[in-house]
Write a protein that holds these residues in place. Structure first.
Motif, PDB file in Angstrom:
ATOM      1  N   ASP A  94       0.811  -1.161   0.080  1.00 31.88           N
ATOM      2  CA  ASP A  94       0.029   0.019   0.020  1.00 31.88           C
ATOM      3  C   ASP A  94       0.934   1.207   0.184  1.00 31.88           C
ATOM      4  OD1 ASP A  94      -2.003  -1.663   0.074  1.00 31.88           O
ATOM      5  OD2 ASP A  94      -2.864  -1.283   2.194  1.00 31.88           O
ATOM      6  N   ASP A  96       0.232   3.919   1.505  1.00 27.15           N
ATOM      7  CA  ASP A  96      -0.220   4.901   2.595  1.00 27.15           C
ATOM      8  C   ASP A  96       0.738   4.671   4.135  1.00 27.15           C
ATOM      9  OD1 ASP A  96      -1.028   2.506   3.529  1.00 27.15           O
ATOM     10  OD2 ASP A  96      -3.223   3.108   3.761  1.00 27.15           O
ATOM     11  N   SER A  98       1.009   2.137   5.508  1.00 23.88           N
ATOM     12  CA  SER A  98       0.513   1.178   6.481  1.00 23.88           C
ATOM     13  C   SER A  98       1.623  -0.092   6.304  1.00 23.88           C
ATOM     14  CB  SER A  98      -1.032   0.633   6.053  1.00 23.88           C
ATOM     15  OG  SER A  98      -1.750   1.517   6.448  1.00 23.88           O
ATOM     16  N   TYR A 206       1.711  -3.749  11.033  1.00 23.50           N
ATOM     17  CA  TYR A 206       0.894  -2.969  10.158  1.00 23.50           C
ATOM     18  C   TYR A 206       0.427  -1.726  10.743  1.00 23.50           C
ATOM     19  CZ  TYR A 206      -3.224  -1.958   7.142  1.00 23.50           C
ATOM     20  OH  TYR A 206      -4.189  -1.283   6.294  1.00 23.50           O
ATOM     21  N   ARG A 209      -2.639   4.110   8.674  1.00 20.49           N
ATOM     22  CA  ARG A 209      -2.265   5.040   7.411  1.00 20.49           C
ATOM     23  C   ARG A 209      -1.815   6.319   7.872  1.00 20.49           C
ATOM     24  NH1 ARG A 209      -4.425   6.796   3.096  1.00 20.49           N
ATOM     25  NH2 ARG A 209      -5.422   4.773   2.282  1.00 20.49           N
TER      26      ARG A 209
END
Ligand SMILES: Nc1nc2c(ncn2[C@@H]2O[C@H](COP(=O)(O)OP(=O)(O)OP(=O)(O)O)[C@@H](O)[C@H]2O)c(=O)[nH]1
Ligand SMILES: [Mg+2]
Length: 237
Positions: A94, A96, A98, A206, A209
């Motif tokens: 991703d 963002d 994350s 994780y 964001r």
């Protein structure tokens, strides 16, 4: 793109995150290039990507998709394109933040002995920061349905932080892939598993964001379930 590693980043409204994740990835000091597939984000992510491409010739490329947006459609374009380069490994993550770029060397290390490495939030040593009860429930349901419908018995089949050996990607039936949205992650895993490939999971942390908002809507969740059923159905015929 002539690098050993190609990192594919799907983007939709990630204007602030894209330069940050790019810098973090390049600072790893790996033989790595970045391939972005942006769905004409209204926030100007595409223009931010064009600027990065000008700053890093040969190491940063952005594909601008037109038409309806979709994490799956972008994934098909991006991973297929990565599989056509001369890279050894294609990374999917991703944009963002994350997925922590600092964890990438560990995933790549594991990929020496595998066709696919999945960064798992749910195996021993993995975690998902600040997942409230609702996201937790969503994620659990998604994992449950991935097992029941597609037989994906992994701790984190819905994780989008992965390293693929290029050959395994080049072997996927791209013309028959049908996921418009996030189910592309399960769809690729489903086909790779059917090929009897070596699939490894390694723990990841994780993160929440950094900027911007989630792109997941109730409509996308509903379509996700229908698409899993279609993938299963298509495989039976
Ligand atoms: N090209 C493209 N990328 C998308 C689309 N939807 C999501 N993405 C990207 O896919 C990645 C994952 O999407 P997110 O919205 O972060 O989904 P999530 O991680 O489940 O949810 P949050 O982290 O809470 O936002 C991000 O890099 C998004 O920008 C889309 O329709 N088209
Ligand atoms: Mg996200």
């Amino acid at each position: 793109m002539n690098t050993n590693i190609v990192v594919f980043l799907p983007t939709y409204n990630e204007k602030e995150n894209l330069p940050l994740v790019t810098e973090r990835l390049f600072s790893l000091g790996l033989d790595l290039s970045i391939l972005v597939v942006d769905d004409s984000s209204p926030d100007g992510t595409g223009e931010a990507g064009d600027r990065l491409a000008a700053e890093h010739p040969g190491r940063f490329r952005i594909i601008h998709r037109e038409g309806p947006r979709g994490r799956g459609w972008a994934g098909i374009v991006g991973l297929r394109e990565a599989s056509r380069t001369g890279c050894q490994y294609a990374v999917e993550m991703d944009a963002d933040l994350s997925h922590d770029p600092d964890e990438l060397p560990r995933l790549l290390e594991a990929a020496r002995g595998a066709d696919l490495v999945i960064g798992s939030r749910y195996m021993e040593g993995g975690s998902a920061e600040n997942f409230g009860w609702f996201r937790n429930l969503n994620s659990k349901t998604a994992r449950f349905l991935s097992v029941v419908i597609l037989g994906l018995r992994y701790t984190d089949p819905t994780s989008g932080y992965r390293v693929y050996r290029r050959e395994i990607l080049a072997d996927l039936p791209w013309d028959r892939m049908i996921s418009p949205g996030p189910s592309i992650v399960e769809e690729t895993l489903f086909h790779i598993q059917r090929r009897g490939a070596r699939i490894l999971e390694v723990p990841i942390t994780y993160k929440d964001r950094r900027h911007g908002q989630t792109k997941i809507t109730p409509g996308i969740i509903l379509r996700w379930i229908v698409t899993l059923l279609k993938i299963r159905w298509a495989a039976k015929r």
